[in-house]
Enzyme design. Structure first.
Site, PDB file in Angstrom:
ATOM      1  N   ASP A   1       9.756   8.615  51.561  1.00 58.71           N
ATOM      2  CA  ASP A   1       9.827   9.821  50.564  1.00 58.71           C
ATOM      3  C   ASP A   1      10.365   9.731  49.368  1.00 58.71           C
ATOM      4  O   ASP A   1      10.070   9.709  48.245  1.00 58.71           O
ATOM      5  CB  ASP A   1      10.382  10.918  51.608  1.00 58.71           C
ATOM      6  CG  ASP A   1       9.562  12.106  51.434  1.00 58.71           C
ATOM      7  OD1 ASP A   1       8.323  12.227  51.145  1.00 58.71           O
ATOM      8  OD2 ASP A   1       9.989  13.251  51.798  1.00 58.71           O
TER       9      ASP A   1
ATOM     10  N   ASP B   1       6.599  16.920  56.030  1.00 59.42           N
ATOM     11  CA  ASP B   1       7.622  17.516  56.139  1.00 59.42           C
ATOM     12  C   ASP B   1       7.712  18.520  57.138  1.00 59.42           C
ATOM     13  O   ASP B   1       8.796  18.900  57.774  1.00 59.42           O
ATOM     14  CB  ASP B   1       7.842  18.456  55.001  1.00 59.42           C
ATOM     15  CG  ASP B   1       7.886  17.467  53.459  1.00 59.42           C
ATOM     16  OD1 ASP B   1       8.202  16.581  53.796  1.00 59.42           O
ATOM     17  OD2 ASP B   1       7.479  18.298  52.528  1.00 59.42           O
TER      18      ASP B   1
END
Length: 532
Positions: A381, A434
């Site tokens: 990420d 997420d």
């Protein structure tokens, strides 16, 4: 949904693993030179127009590094007549005095600062510069410029917006504009609802996963209790239809996901997004169908336990056959009408159903695998949101999530909610990853709690949920502090969630068991009491 379909769905969710985004209206650029009189932030500016005293289109431009700041309150921004520069480039003094009008000029032939100085000397109150491209461009000063005492604002307009205004002026219409740059609200209800959606999705998926694991465990205990000795020597293969991730697949997963992300970035186009829409719709149908069948089977138990063989699909229950047309119709309607204002509802429904289904089927067997998976996702990420700018000159993750270079409003593998109280509009979004990736670890914690017969306070699930919610909350705080710039949510979620489980496991003396076995010690019913 069998194992291969579950893995396909998981890979689909992994394409956009971690990003929260609200759209930035203030942009700081350290590469653009800052000089005395040339140090403004680049901000988006609303350009509201009136043609012959009737309200018309609203355009969006970007403010220059130089000049005065733009009014932030609409009620304090005045309507000012717009005039067309002659000469059109405004590199030399206009033939007529402007007398407080806003001047519309073309880009080119001289520096931006020169245009602004000429317009100010002619009496203009502001400068609108028509870009020669559809995109916006940052207007900066050259490093050797010294005389930068410019006291009017300068705004760059996209080519199509500027040409539209120019066409209206040339037709003889009376045109006036209002320039202002409203601030975003500190907190928008979209972020609150996204937080609730993410937490609620993990909560539902975790309980479904734990309930399925407990049912399978009860069945297995019954078999072991009544089984002959020969049966006990057979190796158990685990629950049918459940995919357990191992450390190798967790690492490989990140590598494959990076390749997919680069592919999306390089091949981003209208047709490529259409392909993603089709893939997402197929995954959404499978997820919605699985969720509906699981819920309805409580009321229609007979239909859920009666099966029929269907060509190309194999053996399916009558209940599955009944709900499938609705799921397909729902996904097709969303895909066809996804550009209308409320299509985000269909996208969120399909996305949540798909995430819940995958979290019920794909499992983390122990804390070791969960730590490897989340640690890799954490680095992934950060790299694709921040570090990728060094090689690609822009954030690959943000470009893909927004759907840049396409006519689409982002890729479909996102949950999104419109920013209803934001003057700039747009959507707040959160990547499926997420929710999915931390959800795998949180679902594992609830399965462990139930297997160990722990209550909420003594277990791990409650605290991991609190940690996830806190990490996501910090993400939105950072998002607002960064003026809406996209944030890698796993940067905040992973330390909170993983750190909480590791700390609790170490403090309770169960870390080794969590890390290796992933389940509490059990006493075999066939073991003689004297050997216990």
């Amino acid at each position: 949904m069998d194992r291969s379909r579950a893995l396909r769905a998981l890979m689909l969710l992994w394409l956009i693993p971690g990003l929260t985004y609200a759209g930035d209206i203030v942009h700081e650029d350290d590469k653009a030179p800052k000089l005395p009189g040339c140090s403004n932030h680049f901000i988006l500016v609303k350009v509201q127009t009136w043609i012959n005293n009737e309200e018309d289109s609203e355009f969006v431009g970007v403010g220059a590094r130089f000049g005065t700041t733009i009014q932030t309150k609409e009620k304090y921004a005045s309507r000012t007549p717009l005039s067309l520069s002659d000469p059109s480039d405004c590199c030399t003094a206009p033939k007529e005095k402007i007398a407080g009008d806003i001047l519309l000029v073309h880009r080119g032939r001289c520096k931006f600062t020169t245009k602004a100085k000429v317009a100010e000397a002619a009496g203009a109150s502001a400068l609108l510069i028509i870009n020669n491209r559809k995109e916006l461009y940052k207007m900066v000063c050259e490093r050797n410029e010294t005389d930068l005492d410019i006291n009017i604002p300068a705004i760059m307009l996209p080519h199509d917006a500027g040409v539209s205004l120019e066409r209206s002026l040339k037709s003889g219409a009376s045109l006036s504009v209002q320039l202002y740059s409203p601030d975003r609200p500190l907190v928008d209800t979209a972020e609150v609802f996204l937080w609730l959606m993410a937490v609620g999705t993990i909560l539902c998926a975790s309980y479904w996963s734990a309930w399925s694991a407990r049912e399978a465990s009860i069945e297995q205990e019954k078999l072991l209790k009544d089984a002959p000795d020969e049966f006990l020597k057979m190796e158990t293969t685990g629950s049918s239809g459940v995919v357990d991730i191992n450390t190798t697949s967790a690492i490989l997963f990140v590598v494959i996901a990076s390749c997919f992300l680069i592919l999306l970035y390089k091949l981003m186009s209208f047709w490529f997004v259409e392909l993603l829409v089709v893939l997402f719709a197929i995954g959404g149908v499978e997820g919605l169908q699985t969720c509906l069948v699981a819920m309805l089977s409580r009321w229609f138990k007979c239909a859920g336990e009666t099966f029929i063989k269907v060509p190309f699909f194999g053996v399916v229950s009558y209940l599955t056959l009944a709900v499938s047309p609705f799921c397909v119709a729902f996904a097709v309607l969303w895909a066809v009408y996804r550009r209308i204002s409320f299509a985000w509802i269909g996208q969120d429904v399909l996305g949540i159903a798909l995430i819940i289904t995958v979290l019920q089927i794909v499992r983390v067997p122990n804390l070791k695998v969960g730590m490897v998976l989340l640690s890799c996702a954490f680095l992934y990420d950060i790299f694709w949101v921040f570090v990728s700018k060094r090689w690609f000159h822009e954030s690959v993750m943000i470009v893909v999530a927004r759907g840049d270079r396409t006519a689409e409003d982002g890729v479909p593998m996102l949950l999104k909610i419109p920013r209803m109280f934001d003057p700039w509009g747009g959507y707040s979004i959160i990547g499926f990853g997420d929710i999915l990736l931390p959800g795998l670890l949180i679902a594992f914690s609830l399965r462990y709690d139930w297997a160990a017969r722990k209550n909420l306070q003594a277990g791990y699930f409650l605290w991991s949920m609190v940690a996830y919610g806190s990490g996501l909350l910090i993400t939105y705080v950072a998002l607002n502090l960064m003026d809406g710039h996209g944030q890698p949510a796993l940067l905040y979620i992973v330390p909170f969630t993983l750190g909480t489980l590791l700390t609790l496991g170490w403090k309770r003396g169960e870390l080794t068991n969590l890390f290796t076995k992933g389940e509490p010690e059990r006493v075999c019913p066939h073991t003689p009491p004297s050997a216990q």
